[in-house]
Scaffold this motif. Structure first.
Motif, PDB file in Angstrom:
ATOM      1  N   VAL A   6       0.874  -1.182   0.000  1.00 43.61           N
ATOM      2  CA  VAL A   6       0.000   0.000   0.000  1.00 43.61           C
ATOM      3  C   VAL A   6       0.913   1.234   0.000  1.00 43.61           C
ATOM      4  O   VAL A   6       2.050   1.174   0.482  1.00 43.61           O
ATOM      5  CB  VAL A   6      -0.984  -0.008   1.205  1.00 43.61           C
ATOM      6  N   ALA A   7       0.430   2.319  -0.566  1.00 43.98           N
ATOM      7  CA  ALA A   7       1.185   3.574  -0.583  1.00 43.98           C
ATOM      8  C   ALA A   7       0.251   4.706  -0.178  1.00 43.98           C
ATOM      9  O   ALA A   7      -0.969   4.529  -0.121  1.00 43.98           O
ATOM     10  CB  ALA A   7       1.729   3.851  -1.980  1.00 43.98           C
ATOM     11  N   ASP A   8       0.843   5.851   0.106  1.00 46.26           N
ATOM     12  CA  ASP A   8       0.053   7.061   0.353  1.00 46.26           C
ATOM     13  C   ASP A   8      -0.903   6.920   1.528  1.00 46.26           C
ATOM     14  O   ASP A   8      -2.082   7.289   1.426  1.00 46.26           O
ATOM     15  CB  ASP A   8      -0.704   7.466  -0.930  1.00 46.26           C
ATOM     16  N   HIS A 199      -2.780   9.183  -6.812  1.00 47.86           N
ATOM     17  CA  HIS A 199      -3.913   8.762  -5.966  1.00 47.86           C
ATOM     18  C   HIS A 199      -5.139   8.331  -6.761  1.00 47.86           C
ATOM     19  O   HIS A 199      -5.946   7.552  -6.291  1.00 47.86           O
ATOM     20  CB  HIS A 199      -4.323   9.913  -5.044  1.00 47.86           C
ATOM     21  N   HIS A 200      -5.287   8.918  -7.960  1.00 48.10           N
ATOM     22  CA  HIS A 200      -6.475   8.597  -8.759  1.00 48.10           C
ATOM     23  C   HIS A 200      -6.101   7.958 -10.084  1.00 48.10           C
ATOM     24  O   HIS A 200      -6.782   8.122 -11.088  1.00 48.10           O
ATOM     25  CB  HIS A 200      -7.312   9.867  -8.983  1.00 48.10           C
ATOM     26  N   GLY A 201      -4.979   7.226 -10.081  1.00 51.34           N
ATOM     27  CA  GLY A 201      -4.522   6.559 -11.295  1.00 51.34           C
ATOM     28  C   GLY A 201      -5.243   5.242 -11.513  1.00 51.34           C
ATOM     29  O   GLY A 201      -6.379   5.053 -11.085  1.00 51.34           O
ATOM     30  N   ALA A 202      -4.562   4.331 -12.202  1.00 47.96           N
ATOM     31  CA  ALA A 202      -5.123   3.011 -12.500  1.00 47.96           C
ATOM     32  C   ALA A 202      -4.294   1.939 -11.799  1.00 47.96           C
ATOM     33  O   ALA A 202      -3.092   2.123 -11.587  1.00 47.96           O
ATOM     34  CB  ALA A 202      -5.122   2.786 -14.005  1.00 47.96           C
ATOM     35  N   PRO A 212       5.202  -6.307 -14.837  1.00 52.25           N
ATOM     36  CA  PRO A 212       3.968  -5.770 -14.258  1.00 52.25           C
ATOM     37  C   PRO A 212       4.231  -4.622 -13.290  1.00 52.25           C
ATOM     38  O   PRO A 212       5.156  -4.691 -12.483  1.00 52.25           O
ATOM     39  CB  PRO A 212       3.351  -6.964 -13.512  1.00 52.25           C
ATOM     40  N   VAL A 213       3.414  -3.581 -13.406  1.00 52.95           N
ATOM     41  CA  VAL A 213       3.534  -2.397 -12.547  1.00 52.95           C
ATOM     42  C   VAL A 213       2.193  -2.205 -11.849  1.00 52.95           C
ATOM     43  O   VAL A 213       1.146  -2.179 -12.504  1.00 52.95           O
ATOM     44  CB  VAL A 213       3.856  -1.132 -13.381  1.00 52.95           C
ATOM     45  N   ALA A 214       2.216  -2.077 -10.517  1.00 55.68           N
ATOM     46  CA  ALA A 214       0.980  -1.898  -9.761  1.00 55.68           C
ATOM     47  C   ALA A 214       1.013  -0.578  -9.007  1.00 55.68           C
ATOM     48  O   ALA A 214       1.982  -0.273  -8.306  1.00 55.68           O
ATOM     49  CB  ALA A 214       0.785  -3.055  -8.794  1.00 55.68           C
ATOM     50  N   ASN A 215      -0.036   0.202  -9.175  1.00 60.33           N
ATOM     51  CA  ASN A 215      -0.222   1.418  -8.386  1.00 60.33           C
ATOM     52  C   ASN A 215      -1.024   1.025  -7.143  1.00 60.33           C
ATOM     53  O   ASN A 215      -2.173   0.591  -7.262  1.00 60.33           O
ATOM     54  CB  ASN A 215      -0.982   2.456  -9.221  1.00 60.33           C
ATOM     55  N   VAL A 216      -0.396   1.165  -5.967  1.00 59.45           N
ATOM     56  CA  VAL A 216      -1.057   0.718  -4.736  1.00 59.45           C
ATOM     57  C   VAL A 216      -1.417   1.880  -3.815  1.00 59.45           C
ATOM     58  O   VAL A 216      -1.515   1.723  -2.595  1.00 59.45           O
ATOM     59  CB  VAL A 216      -0.190  -0.327  -3.975  1.00 59.45           C
ATOM     60  N   ALA A 217      -1.623   3.072  -4.411  1.00 54.47           N
ATOM     61  CA  ALA A 217      -2.051   4.235  -3.627  1.00 54.47           C
ATOM     62  C   ALA A 217      -3.343   3.896  -2.886  1.00 54.47           C
ATOM     63  O   ALA A 217      -4.289   3.358  -3.489  1.00 54.47           O
ATOM     64  CB  ALA A 217      -2.266   5.438  -4.539  1.00 54.47           C
TER      65      ALA A 217
END
Ligand code: FE2
Ligand code: FE2
Length: 235
Positions: A6-8, A199-202, A212-217
């Motif tokens: 998780v981030a942010d 914060h509002h990405g995909a 693979p790249v994961a945005n975990v905001a």
């Protein structure tokens, strides 16, 4: 290894109350927790102290990088020291190996993606800005070079690809990450990248090389159905 990420968190006791219960179960679902930056709102030591109080209670290994918010008050070195003292593996151009999985982490930087990457031309201010992006890229390179594990996970705060920032206003894409980071990820053939900041990405993307790249905001995870407080990856 099951890796929760998780981030942010932008930690405050009030905001954490919303995910406290879910976070309390992270140990049942994962072997390790990754925090991908913006742990605090203003980078104040007292914010970090209350974040650490909450995180230490989870009783699982934690790997973290700082985010831009953690630099806001100029106390980043102190924050890193506080985290290290509580057993958190803080990555800042460094690597950490555990059970056959290597973690390479750094904050990363902004500057844009693909053909839109800002280059070091013209005013010294532009050159200094671009140099900061290159420096972060070199830190990631150094961290990945240290690892000798069969699997590698890259932990960043800024995005290395544009796919995972999609959903944010296009005008601010260049402030959300840099594809310079993805070049290093591909060269080292990492197995996974996790990042935050958008914060509002995909949630999902891929580098040109197919990593693979994961945005975990957190706010992004919370906006999914069902809302989540972290994502779990099997590496
Ligand atoms: Fe953030
Ligand atoms: Fe951020």
């Amino acid at each position: 290894m099951r890796i929760a990420a998780v981030a942010d968190l932008h930690f405050s006791p009030q905001s954490y109350d919303r995910i406290r219960e879910t976070m309390g179960r992270v140990r049942d679902e994962a072997d390790l927790l990754v925090l991908a930056g913006d742990l605090t709102n203003y980078g104040r030591p007292e914010e970090m102290e209350s974040m650490l109080n909450a995180i230490v209670r989870l009783r699982l290994p934690v790997v973290a990088v700082l985010g831009n918010h953690d630099y806001e008050s100029g106390h980043q070195a102190e924050l890193m020291k506080m985290m290290t003292a509580e057993g958190v593996k803080v990555l800042d151009g460094t690597g950490y190996e555990r059970d056959g999985v290597g973690f390479a982490g750094t904050k990363g930087f902004l500057g844009g993606f693909g053909r839109g990457v800002l280059t070091a031309f013209g005013e010294p201010e532009v050159k200094a800005f671009v140099q900061a992006a290159i420096d972060e890229t070199m830190k990631l390179e150094r961290a990945l070079s240290q690892l000798r594990t069969p699997k590698t996970v890259v932990v960043l705060h800024y995005a290395p690809v544009p796919e995972t920032v999609r959903g944010e206003p296009p005008e601010i894409f260049p402030y959300l990450g840099s594809s310079r980071l993805a070049e290093v990820v591909d060269r080292h053939k990492a197995d996974l990248v996790v990042h935050g900041h958008a914060h509002h990405g995909a949630p999902d993307g891929k580098t040109v090389g197919g990593v693979p790249v994961a945005n975990v905001a957190l706010s992004l995870l919370q906006s999914q159905n069902p809302p989540r407080a972290f994502r779990v990856f099997d590496v």
